[in-house]
Design an enzyme around this catalytic site. Structure first.
Site, PDB file in Angstrom:
ATOM      1  N   THR A 145       0.834  -1.204   0.000  1.00 39.37           N
ATOM      2  CA  THR A 145       0.000   0.000   0.000  1.00 39.37           C
ATOM      3  C   THR A 145       0.868   1.252   0.000  1.00 39.37           C
ATOM      4  OG1 THR A 145      -1.679  -1.169   1.276  1.00 39.37           O
ATOM      5  CG2 THR A 145      -1.786   1.234   1.281  1.00 39.37           C
ATOM      6  N   GLU A 146       0.659   2.133  -0.970  1.00 42.49           N
ATOM      7  CA  GLU A 146       1.369   3.416  -1.063  1.00 42.49           C
ATOM      8  C   GLU A 146       2.892   3.239  -1.063  1.00 42.49           C
ATOM      9  OE1 GLU A 146      -0.412   5.869  -1.775  1.00 42.49           O
ATOM     10  OE2 GLU A 146      -2.391   5.206  -1.148  1.00 42.49           O
ATOM     11  N   LEU A 147       3.356   2.111  -1.583  1.00 41.20           N
ATOM     12  CA  LEU A 147       4.787   1.785  -1.657  1.00 41.20           C
ATOM     13  C   LEU A 147       5.468   1.776  -0.279  1.00 41.20           C
ATOM     14  CD1 LEU A 147       6.043   3.651  -4.870  1.00 41.20           C
ATOM     15  CD2 LEU A 147       5.312   1.282  -4.636  1.00 41.20           C
ATOM     16  N   TRP A 299       5.691   6.693  -0.750  1.00 42.97           N
ATOM     17  CA  TRP A 299       5.868   7.665  -1.817  1.00 42.97           C
ATOM     18  C   TRP A 299       5.038   8.923  -1.579  1.00 42.97           C
ATOM     19  CZ3 TRP A 299       3.150   5.828  -7.001  1.00 42.97           C
ATOM     20  CH2 TRP A 299       1.808   5.595  -6.771  1.00 42.97           C
TER      21      TRP A 299
END
Length: 534
Positions: A145-147, A299
């Site tokens: 999730t979300e890097l 990120w």
């Protein structure tokens, strides 16, 4: 090998209803179905459908030289099935080409990797099963999730069978190093790591239509020149961005589709790079070094950490309250509760509660539909409260005790032999009910210290010590005939020695002496002295 890894992620969150207008414990439909259906179809028309067709055309045009990877959350896939089945069919059509790799992630696009590893593993398996059933191939590349990534999270991911993972090429972890190489996990070298080139990625996703940007207007020729300017030593350029960049965040009128259509042709004609998927890159490139990430990165925002979701008291409070329910939910078999549990974990709910300022705040406001982060928090906590009511009611209806109750139930069974059975035998002590009047003796808690007096009546005629008037204040003076009533205080809990005290029948007259209220203060006096000795 020189490759460009083009990765697009799709996560369309479910909007929650305004729960201020619903009575707690009565209405359990937490989602704004009208808005969710409207948004999915609007974005599908602007972005998903035209972009999928463009990718299909590029694959037909460039053959094996053009490949792309996609990560679609379970929440987005569910909405495609409910509201836009034509979008799902268009992705399945891309999957059949064999040149689109679908990545694994958490099914609910959650932050479980930061708090509950078992829940995290469960969600990853659910998502991989869903990807395999919809697109015919099980993922081998993982994108959290979300890097979100750290050394510890990477270890867990590798233990689940994934050999490559994507994350952010954040400057704090890279320093002077370039993100354009293959790296590996610092604790598990077998897990390869691709790092996002955020400069080149954000040029497209955020700055493409910004007319005040010095790079505007961005053309495919200019972009390829920037890639060439990096030099010949770079091995892999990782371009990771939201799928909605094309047509939604950057409208069709900006020329974003024309730019993307021309980019592969320009890259393949002027550079030694080809477009490859993460799994292909992992087979052909070896890590040049481990990348050390002791704390989670992502990120999001300028900090590239997890403060976008867990950076203030509102977010932390909601996050902790939610995951306190993990054990109860795990014991619940209600499919509706399980579905809501997954959707309520979505990272977006915490993202909307962010209270940052400046540039990061603008991004959060762009994505949030709440008037303020405080409204987002209040609405979420109202819904969570209702969810807790349902969860507790379900546990009661199905006689599903929580872990604490189970322990409490097991303990008595083991303790059956220790149920102070002697106390039951001392039932006659009920005659000593008047001892209840002596309840104040409980204040004489120090008398408990006199428990050693049990040893005092050591079979060696305690009576001899009893006459020792000096010993009366002593803790061992319990046997003193005058203190006989103290024996009544003792049986209140540990009257076992009272069996020896059976001869205390002589002390029975003491029962008559019980009304001797004057004696009671004597007990207090002895207590005071005992206290002084302490």
């Amino acid at each position: 090998m020189k490759a460009i890894c083009l990765y697009l992620q799709i996560h369309q969150p479910l909007r929650l209803r305004n729960y201020r207008f619903f009575e707690m414990g009565q209405a359990h439909n937490y989602y704004d179905d009208y808005q969710n259906q409207y948004l999915i179809n609007r974005i599908a028309e602007r972005s998903y459908l035209p972009m999928n067709q463009l990718i299909l055309d590029l694959i037909k045009k460039h053959g094996k030289n053009f490949n792309i990877s996609l990560s679609i959350s379970g929440v987005a896939l569910s909405q495609f099935e409910w509201y836009a089945p034509d979008v799902l069919r268009s992705f399945q059509k891309l999957a059949k080409t064999g040149q689109v790799e679908f990545l694994a992630e958490t099914d609910g696009h959650t932050l479980a990797s930061l708090t509950n590893i078992e829940e995290f593993k469960k969600q990853v398996k659910l998502h991989s099963d869903k990807i395999e059933s919809l697109f015919g191939k099980r993922p081998t590349t993982f994108r959290n999730t979300e890097l979100i990534y750290s050394d510890a999270i990477g270890q867990v991911v590798h233990s689940m069978g994934y050999n490559i993972m994507l994350t952010e090429g954040a400057r704090p972890i890279l320093g002077w190093k370039s993100p354009n190489y293959m790296y590996c996990n610092a604790k598990e070298p077998k897990l390869k790591v691709l790092l996002r080139n955020y400069q080149l990625s954000d040029d497209i996703s955020f700055r493409f239509s910004n007319q005040s940007w010095q790079g505007w207007p961005l053309t495919s020729e200019k972009y390829v020149k920037w890639i060439l300017d990096m030099g010949n030593k770079e091995e892999v350029v990782n371009l990771f961005m939201d799928y909605e960049t094309f047509g939604e965040h950057q409208a069709q009128e900006t020329g974003i589709f024309e730019f993307f259509k021309a980019l592969p042709t320009e890259v393949l004609k002027r550079t030694p790079y080809t477009f490859a998927t993460p799994s292909t890159i992992a087979q052909k490139l070896k890590p040049i070094a481990p990348v050390y990430v002791p704390y989670p990165i992502s990120w999001a925002d300028e900090e590239r950490d997890i403060s976008a979701w867990l950076g203030n008291e509102l977010q932390n409070e909601a996050f902790e309250k939610l995951y306190e329910l993990s054990d109860k939910v795990a014991a619940c078999k209600d499919p509706e509760i399980q579905k809501d549990w997954m959707f309520l974990q979505a990272s977006d709910h915490f993202y909307y509660m962010c209270t940052k300022w400046r540039g990061s705040a603008d991004v959060h406001k762009y994505f949030s539909h709440y008037p303020s982060p405080y409204e987002a928090f209040i609405n979420y906590m109202n819904i969570l409260s209702d969810f807790i009511i349902r969860l507790n009611q379900n546990s009661l209806n199905n006689n599903q005790p929580n872990s604490t109750q189970k322990i409490m139930e097991k303990e008595p069974k083991k303790a059956t032999p220790e149920k102070v059975t002697p106390a039951k035998k001392v039932a006659p002590a009920k005659k000593a009910a008047p001892a209840k009047k002596a309840a104040p003796a409980k204040k004489a808690a120090p008398a408990k210290e006199a428990a050693p007096a049990k040893k005092a009546p050591a079979k060696k005629a305690p009576a001899k010590k009893a006459p020792a008037k000096k010993a009366t204040p002593a803790k061992k003076a319990v046997p003193a005939k005058k203190v006989a009533p103290a024996k009544k205080a003792v049986p209140a809990k540990k009257v076992a020695p009272a069996k020896k005290a059976t001869p205390a029948k002589k002390a029975t007259p003491a029962k008559k002496a019980m009304p001797a209220k004057k004696v009671a203060p004597a007990k207090k006096a002895t207590v005071k002295k005992a206290a002084v000795k302490k």
